[in-house]
Each structure stands twice: as C-alpha cells, then as structure tokens.
Design a protein around this motif. Structure first.
Motif, PDB file in Angstrom:
ATOM      1  N   MET A   1       0.833  -1.192   0.000  1.00  0.00           N
ATOM      2  CA  MET A   1       0.000   0.000   0.000  1.00  0.00           C
ATOM      3  C   MET A   1       0.875   1.251   0.000  1.00  0.00           C
ATOM      4  SD  MET A   1      -2.809   1.224   2.856  1.00  0.00           S
ATOM      5  CE  MET A   1      -3.882  -0.159   2.565  1.00  0.00           C
ATOM      6  N   GLU A   2       0.517   2.245  -0.806  1.00  0.00           N
ATOM      7  CA  GLU A   2       1.253   3.496  -0.837  1.00  0.00           C
ATOM      8  C   GLU A   2       1.036   4.258   0.469  1.00  0.00           C
ATOM      9  OE1 GLU A   2       3.297   4.923  -3.178  1.00  0.00           O
ATOM     10  OE2 GLU A   2       3.243   3.003  -4.156  1.00  0.00           O
ATOM     11  N   THR A   3       2.080   4.907   0.963  1.00  0.00           N
ATOM     12  CA  THR A   3       1.947   5.706   2.171  1.00  0.00           C
ATOM     13  C   THR A   3       1.584   7.126   1.795  1.00  0.00           C
ATOM     14  OG1 THR A   3       4.320   6.188   2.133  1.00  0.00           O
ATOM     15  CG2 THR A   3       3.601   4.297   3.435  1.00  0.00           C
ATOM     16  N   GLN A   4       0.771   7.752   2.618  1.00  0.00           N
ATOM     17  CA  GLN A   4       0.327   9.118   2.391  1.00  0.00           C
ATOM     18  C   GLN A   4       0.901   9.984   3.489  1.00  0.00           C
ATOM     19  OE1 GLN A   4      -1.081  10.746   0.073  1.00  0.00           O
ATOM     20  NE2 GLN A   4      -2.801  12.017   0.662  1.00  0.00           N
ATOM     21  N   PRO A   5       1.549  11.135   3.142  1.00  0.00           N
ATOM     22  CA  PRO A   5       2.046  12.037   4.183  1.00  0.00           C
ATOM     23  C   PRO A   5       0.930  12.482   5.112  1.00  0.00           C
ATOM     24  CG  PRO A   5       2.918  12.641   2.035  1.00  0.00           C
ATOM     25  CD  PRO A   5       1.866  11.600   1.797  1.00  0.00           C
ATOM     26  N   GLU A   6       1.318  13.019   6.265  1.00  0.00           N
ATOM     27  CA  GLU A   6       0.336  13.473   7.241  1.00  0.00           C
ATOM     28  C   GLU A   6      -0.552  14.554   6.646  1.00  0.00           C
ATOM     29  OE1 GLU A   6      -0.337  12.413  10.381  1.00  0.00           O
ATOM     30  OE2 GLU A   6       1.033  10.768   9.941  1.00  0.00           O
ATOM     31  N   PRO A   7      -1.883  14.500   6.896  1.00  0.00           N
ATOM     32  CA  PRO A   7      -2.782  15.530   6.375  1.00  0.00           C
ATOM     33  C   PRO A   7      -2.530  16.864   7.058  1.00  0.00           C
ATOM     34  CG  PRO A   7      -3.940  14.088   7.910  1.00  0.00           C
ATOM     35  CD  PRO A   7      -2.588  13.480   7.677  1.00  0.00           C
ATOM     36  N   THR A   8      -2.905  17.949   6.365  1.00  0.00           N
ATOM     37  CA  THR A   8      -2.688  19.282   6.912  1.00  0.00           C
ATOM     38  C   THR A   8      -3.985  19.958   7.305  1.00  0.00           C
ATOM     39  OG1 THR A   8      -2.730  20.161   4.662  1.00  0.00           O
ATOM     40  CG2 THR A   8      -0.577  19.627   5.601  1.00  0.00           C
ATOM     41  N   SER A   9      -5.132  19.313   7.064  1.00  0.00           N
ATOM     42  CA  SER A   9      -6.409  19.895   7.443  1.00  0.00           C
ATOM     43  C   SER A   9      -7.426  18.781   7.607  1.00  0.00           C
ATOM     44  CB  SER A   9      -6.880  20.881   6.365  1.00  0.00           C
ATOM     45  OG  SER A   9      -7.284  20.180   5.204  1.00  0.00           O
ATOM     46  N   SER A  10      -8.647  19.151   7.982  1.00  0.00           N
ATOM     47  CA  SER A  10      -9.712  18.165   8.166  1.00  0.00           C
ATOM     48  C   SER A  10     -10.421  17.838   6.859  1.00  0.00           C
ATOM     49  CB  SER A  10     -10.723  18.697   9.184  1.00  0.00           C
ATOM     50  OG  SER A  10     -11.262  19.943   8.747  1.00  0.00           O
ATOM     51  N   LEU A  11      -9.983  18.448   5.749  1.00  0.00           N
ATOM     52  CA  LEU A  11     -10.576  18.178   4.442  1.00  0.00           C
ATOM     53  C   LEU A  11     -10.394  16.707   4.081  1.00  0.00           C
ATOM     54  CD1 LEU A  11     -11.819  19.659   1.897  1.00  0.00           C
ATOM     55  CD2 LEU A  11      -9.495  19.734   1.006  1.00  0.00           C
ATOM     56  N   THR A  12     -11.406  16.113   3.433  1.00  0.00           N
ATOM     57  CA  THR A  12     -11.309  14.713   3.008  1.00  0.00           C
ATOM     58  C   THR A  12     -11.440  14.626   1.497  1.00  0.00           C
ATOM     59  OG1 THR A  12     -13.698  14.309   3.179  1.00  0.00           O
ATOM     60  CG2 THR A  12     -12.361  13.954   5.176  1.00  0.00           C
ATOM     61  N   PHE A  13     -10.971  13.509   0.933  1.00  0.00           N
ATOM     62  CA  PHE A  13     -11.086  13.304  -0.508  1.00  0.00           C
ATOM     63  C   PHE A  13     -12.547  13.246  -0.954  1.00  0.00           C
ATOM     64  CE2 PHE A  13      -6.632  11.935  -0.249  1.00  0.00           C
ATOM     65  CZ  PHE A  13      -6.120  12.542  -1.382  1.00  0.00           C
ATOM     66  N   SER A  14     -13.430  12.817  -0.070  1.00  0.00           N
ATOM     67  CA  SER A  14     -14.848  12.728  -0.425  1.00  0.00           C
ATOM     68  C   SER A  14     -15.458  14.091  -0.703  1.00  0.00           C
ATOM     69  CB  SER A  14     -15.619  12.030   0.703  1.00  0.00           C
ATOM     70  OG  SER A  14     -15.535  12.775   1.907  1.00  0.00           O
ATOM     71  N   GLN A  15     -14.782  15.157  -0.223  1.00  0.00           N
ATOM     72  CA  GLN A  15     -15.306  16.515  -0.441  1.00  0.00           C
ATOM     73  C   GLN A  15     -14.902  17.084  -1.802  1.00  0.00           C
ATOM     74  OE1 GLN A  15     -13.880  17.480   3.821  1.00  0.00           O
ATOM     75  NE2 GLN A  15     -15.348  19.084   3.377  1.00  0.00           N
ATOM     76  N   PHE A  16     -13.960  16.436  -2.498  1.00  0.00           N
ATOM     77  CA  PHE A  16     -13.594  16.868  -3.847  1.00  0.00           C
ATOM     78  C   PHE A  16     -14.659  16.406  -4.842  1.00  0.00           C
ATOM     79  CE2 PHE A  16      -8.981  16.633  -2.364  1.00  0.00           C
ATOM     80  CZ  PHE A  16      -8.830  18.015  -2.329  1.00  0.00           C
ATOM     81  N   GLU A  17     -14.777  17.140  -5.934  1.00  0.00           N
ATOM     82  CA  GLU A  17     -15.688  16.728  -7.003  1.00  0.00           C
ATOM     83  C   GLU A  17     -14.963  15.711  -7.885  1.00  0.00           C
ATOM     84  OE1 GLU A  17     -17.239  20.060  -9.106  1.00  0.00           O
ATOM     85  OE2 GLU A  17     -18.066  21.016  -7.311  1.00  0.00           O
ATOM     86  N   LEU A  18     -14.994  14.460  -7.434  1.00  0.00           N
ATOM     87  CA  LEU A  18     -14.272  13.393  -8.126  1.00  0.00           C
ATOM     88  C   LEU A  18     -15.217  12.250  -8.468  1.00  0.00           C
ATOM     89  CD1 LEU A  18     -11.073  13.169  -5.861  1.00  0.00           C
ATOM     90  CD2 LEU A  18     -11.241  14.296  -8.091  1.00  0.00           C
ATOM     91  N   ASP A  19     -14.867  11.522  -9.499  1.00  0.00           N
ATOM     92  CA  ASP A  19     -15.600  10.323  -9.871  1.00  0.00           C
ATOM     93  C   ASP A  19     -15.586   9.342  -8.691  1.00  0.00           C
ATOM     94  OD1 ASP A  19     -15.704   7.445 -11.076  1.00  0.00           O
ATOM     95  OD2 ASP A  19     -16.389   8.731 -12.717  1.00  0.00           O
ATOM     96  N   SER A  20     -16.695   8.672  -8.487  1.00  0.00           N
ATOM     97  CA  SER A  20     -16.821   7.759  -7.341  1.00  0.00           C
ATOM     98  C   SER A  20     -15.773   6.650  -7.370  1.00  0.00           C
ATOM     99  CB  SER A  20     -18.225   7.154  -7.310  1.00  0.00           C
ATOM    100  OG  SER A  20     -18.473   6.418  -8.502  1.00  0.00           O
ATOM    101  N   ARG A  21     -15.327   6.258  -8.578  1.00  0.00           N
ATOM    102  CA  ARG A  21     -14.337   5.193  -8.689  1.00  0.00           C
ATOM    103  C   ARG A  21     -12.967   5.649  -8.188  1.00  0.00           C
ATOM    104  NH1 ARG A  21     -15.937   4.088 -14.862  1.00  0.00           N
ATOM    105  NH2 ARG A  21     -16.384   6.317 -14.602  1.00  0.00           N
ATOM    106  N   ILE A  22     -12.662   6.944  -8.362  1.00  0.00           N
ATOM    107  CA  ILE A  22     -11.402   7.477  -7.814  1.00  0.00           C
ATOM    108  C   ILE A  22     -11.488   7.542  -6.294  1.00  0.00           C
ATOM    109  CG2 ILE A  22      -9.857   9.470  -7.754  1.00  0.00           C
ATOM    110  CD1 ILE A  22     -10.741  10.148 -10.589  1.00  0.00           C
ATOM    111  N   LYS A  23     -12.626   7.980  -5.776  1.00  0.00           N
ATOM    112  CA  LYS A  23     -12.803   8.036  -4.325  1.00  0.00           C
ATOM    113  C   LYS A  23     -12.693   6.642  -3.719  1.00  0.00           C
ATOM    114  CE  LYS A  23     -15.755  12.150  -4.318  1.00  0.00           C
ATOM    115  NZ  LYS A  23     -17.093  12.698  -3.990  1.00  0.00           N
ATOM    116  N   GLN A  24     -13.233   5.660  -4.412  1.00  0.00           N
ATOM    117  CA  GLN A  24     -13.140   4.273  -3.942  1.00  0.00           C
ATOM    118  C   GLN A  24     -11.682   3.829  -3.847  1.00  0.00           C
ATOM    119  OE1 GLN A  24     -15.280   1.510  -6.425  1.00  0.00           O
ATOM    120  NE2 GLN A  24     -14.808  -0.274  -5.137  1.00  0.00           N
ATOM    121  N   ALA A  25     -10.871   4.239  -4.853  1.00  0.00           N
ATOM    122  CA  ALA A  25      -9.451   3.874  -4.858  1.00  0.00           C
ATOM    123  C   ALA A  25      -8.685   4.565  -3.733  1.00  0.00           C
ATOM    124  CB  ALA A  25      -8.832   4.223  -6.205  1.00  0.00           C
TER     125      ALA A  25
END
Length: 440
Positions: A1-25
């Motif tokens: 699994m790829e590692t993700q650096p520490e987040p800098t805010s409470s924003l989540t990927f689900s809040q972006f206007e992205l295709d559901s398949r990208i959010k699933q990934a």
C-alpha cells in the motif's frame, strides 16, 4: 500500500468533485485526507488550468497530479482513447513508482497506463500508442527515441505533466523537454512540478505554461524540520571509511543511504562494509536495469538495510523506512545536498543526515550552509578524531591590522630615506653669511 504524508487539514477526498471510482481507490489506499499540495492542486487542475507547483519531495505531489488526470479521462474521454495524458519523470525509478500509484488509483476504472523508459523492450513501448493506452509515463531520453522512430503520436494529448522538472533540467534534458512539448497538441493543459525556483526552471515554465496558476508551498529550500543535520570532520578517504563503519555500526536505523560522488567510491566501500558483517548493496548509473531492480527490491524488502549509491538514487526513490542518510562524499551543491537528505524525514517521520567533510570539501560545505541558511551540527567521535580541525583561523590582529602595520613600516622607511637624501644634498655647500651664527 502506498503511504500518504500526514494531512494538513480536516478536508477529506470525499469533499472533492471526483468520480466515485477514484474516491473508492483513495479509500482502498488509505488516503483519507489530502496533503497540503493535494488540497491546493486538485481543485485547480480540475478546472483545466496550467499550474506551476513548487513543493518539497515527500509532500504527496504524485497523487496531486494523478487524481486530476484520471478525473479528466473519466469525465471527457472515451475508453479507447490513446495517449491523452503524458507524464515525464527524470529517472526510471520515479517513473515506475508513478506508474504503480497510477494503477492503484485507476484500479476501479477501465483506464490503461504504460511506461516508456530505458532498459525495457523498445518494441512493446512503441506499441503502446496503438493499444488505447490513455496515460503514458516516460523518461525524456527514451521517449525521444520513440518519437524519432516515428511511432509516437501526441496529436490528441490533453494533459502534459512534468514531474521534478528541475531535476530533468539538471540532468541536461532541456532540449528534450522542448522537443517533446513541440510534438504535443498545442491546445493542452500543462502541469509543472519542481522543488526549486531557480532561473532555469523559471525559463522553462515561461516557455511551456500559458498564464499558469502558481502554487508555491514549502519548496526544497525550506528548512527540513524533521531532519537533524550533522557533520563530522575527516582527514582522508581511509579516515572517512572508519567513520562510516562506526556510524553504520552504532546509529539506530531501519534503512540507511550512503551517498558517494563516483561509482569508484561506491564499489570501494561495498566490500569493506560487507567485511564488517553489514547488509549492504550498491547502486550506480553503470548498472543495467535488471541489476538496479534487483538491488532496489532487496533494499525495499529489508534483505539489505544499507544502500551505497551515487546521485542516481538521490531523486525519485520513495523508499519507506530510510531514517539515516550519510554523505560520504559531500554533494557538489546545495540543491543536490537537499535532494539527497530528502530521502529521509519524509511524511513527518524523523530522520538523521550526516556529512563527512575533509579539507577539500570545506568551502563547498560553507556554500551549502549559506544555501540552507543554517549550519550543520558539528559532531565528533572521540575515539576516531582526526588531525583535520577545519580551516586555520587568522591571528587576532587580522589581515587588516597586518596590512596597516606593513603600510606604516613602509612609510617610515620612506621618510628616513627622504631625510637622509635631503641632508646629503647640503654636504659640501657653503652657507650664506646670514645663516652663520655670531657670538655676542
């Protein structure tokens, strides 16, 4: 699994206007919160704007350009589209890592990606353009070969991405980048990522980008807060070798990277380190791709925990667990130094960087410290202290005082000579009566 650096805010990927398949990934990869660079770049890139992004290594920039690329393809392009996105990377290793993350993010989509890099089958790479490969990830040198061979077709390209553009320029790829851009569709979006803001990268940005949005975060010249930077003085190669063996035997680390400036030094160090029962491998530019892949595989899985390498490993290698970097040979400039130590202290984890400095490297060190705007911590190992203690200091009087004394002495001598010369002129001359003294 790829590692993700520490987040800098409470924003989540689900809040972006992205295709559901990208959010699933992103969820499958454990990417819950975007990093600073992802939060800044993804919305702007989704608006089809040209971007110039300056962000340090390990900030999560790969996902910052892959996610908008996938979003564009899912939203605008038919499934059989070929060569719609081109991603350029400076090294094979970085291209492979980018391709790996691309496949993970595209796991739930029909999007195909492929690589064009040195050391792989040329015919298979040329055939990618006829196989509906939407995303091409390439190194400039091999891609130029494919373009010149005549099989590359970027006439329908929508998105050109230059990852670590400053490094590609450092490696002499400027003309290749310009040539590649010239065969791409003019009406395209271009994203340029760099870790520095030097004049050379500014020149290429002005050439390739159209009215770009600039996203300048904490670039590579920012202080590496998570990396403790130390230096040790050394007499010569043999003394450095003893210091290196001591450090690798006494420091605590999961993985260590040792940098040299030449493949000769790399080869000269591997044997003695193995003789100390250390699990070590080497990596340099003269190794063929299969050897490099094998060595990197051993380093990743922990078969070896020390890698001695030239600058071929200074960029584009995201190896989890590197917490010690040793500059056996000091990098030639501040930029290269920062790229080297950037292999540790990633994603908020602490790291240690140690430079071994001999008399010929002192001035280079001074230049690097000016570039960093900070001093490396001076350290000694009592049982291995050498003769070299740094440059000799001037006496307290200093150069200015010495120069002043010399001038005064010269002036004094000149004055004496002048007096004697004047007296000498009067010898033998008769004095006037008025000059004679009278006795009263």
């Amino acid at each position: 699994m790829e590692t993700q650096p520490e987040p800098t805010s409470s924003l989540t990927f689900s809040q972006f206007e992205l295709d559901s398949r990208i959010k699933q990934a992103t969820q499958a990869m454990g990417f819950d919160h975007p990093t600073e660079v992802q939060a800044a770049v993804i919305p702007l890139a989704n608006e089809s704007k040209d971007l110039w992004v300056c962000a340090k290594t390990g900030s999560g920039k790969t996902a910052a350009f892959l996610i908008p690329a996938l979003q564009h393809l899912l939203q605008n392009c038919p499934e059989d589209s070929a060569a719609k996105v081109l991603i350029l990377a400076p090294t094979r290793e970085l291209a492979k890592q980018t391709h790996k993350q691309c496949r993970q993010l595209a796991e739930f989509t029909p999007i195909k990606s492929g690589m064009i890099i040195g050391g792989e089958d040329f015919k298979k790479q040329s055939a990618l353009f006829a196989k509906s490969t939407a995303i091409i990830i390439a190194t400039p040198g091999r891609l130029i070969e494919v373009i010149e061979e005549g099989s590359a077709d970027f006439s329908r390209l929508d998105l050109l991405i230059l990852d670590e553009a400053d490094r590609m320029l450092d490696m002499g790829f400027k003309n290749d980048l310009l040539k590649i851009a010239s065969v791409c569709k003019p009406e395209r979006q271009t994203l340029l990522f760099s870790a520095t803001l030097n004049p050379t990268i500014k020149g290429i940005a002005l050439t390739l980008l159209k009215e770009p949005e600039k996203v300048y975060l904490d670039g590579i010249q920012a202080e590496h807060e998570d990396i403790e930077q130390q230096m040790l003085l050394a007499d010569d190669f043999e003394h450095k070798k003893k210091l290196l063996i001591w450090l690798l035997s006494h420091e605590t680390y999961e993985k260590a990277l040792v940098f040299t400036n030449t493949k000769i030094h790399t080869d000269q160090l591997r044997g003695p380190l193995r003789g100390q029962k250390l699990r070590v491998g080497s990596l340099h530019g003269d190794m063929d791709q299969s050897e490099r892949n094998k060595t990197m595989g051993f380093f990743r899985d922990g078969t070896i925990d020390i890698l001695v390498a030239t600058d071929v490993a200074a960029r584009g290698l995201d190896i989890e667990g590197v917490d010690l970097v040793i500059n056996f040979d000091l990098a030639r400039n501040g930029n290269d130094y920062l790229h080297r130590i950037g292999r540790t202290g990633r994603a908020g984890r602490p790291g240690l960087a140690i430079a071994l400095i001999n008399s010929t490297e002192w001035n280079v060190l001074a230049g690097i410290e000016r570039y960093l705007q900070q001093r490396l911590i001076r350290r000694t190992i009592k049982e291995l202290e050498g003769r070299y203690k740094g440059p000799k200091k001037l006496k307290a009087s200093g150069k200015a005082a010495s120069s002043k004394n010399k001038k005064a002495e010269t002036k004094k001598k000149a004055s004496k000579i002048k007096d004697r010369h004047r007296d000498r002129k009067k010898i033998g001359k008769r004095r006037k009566p008025s000059e004679l003294k009278t006795n009263g």
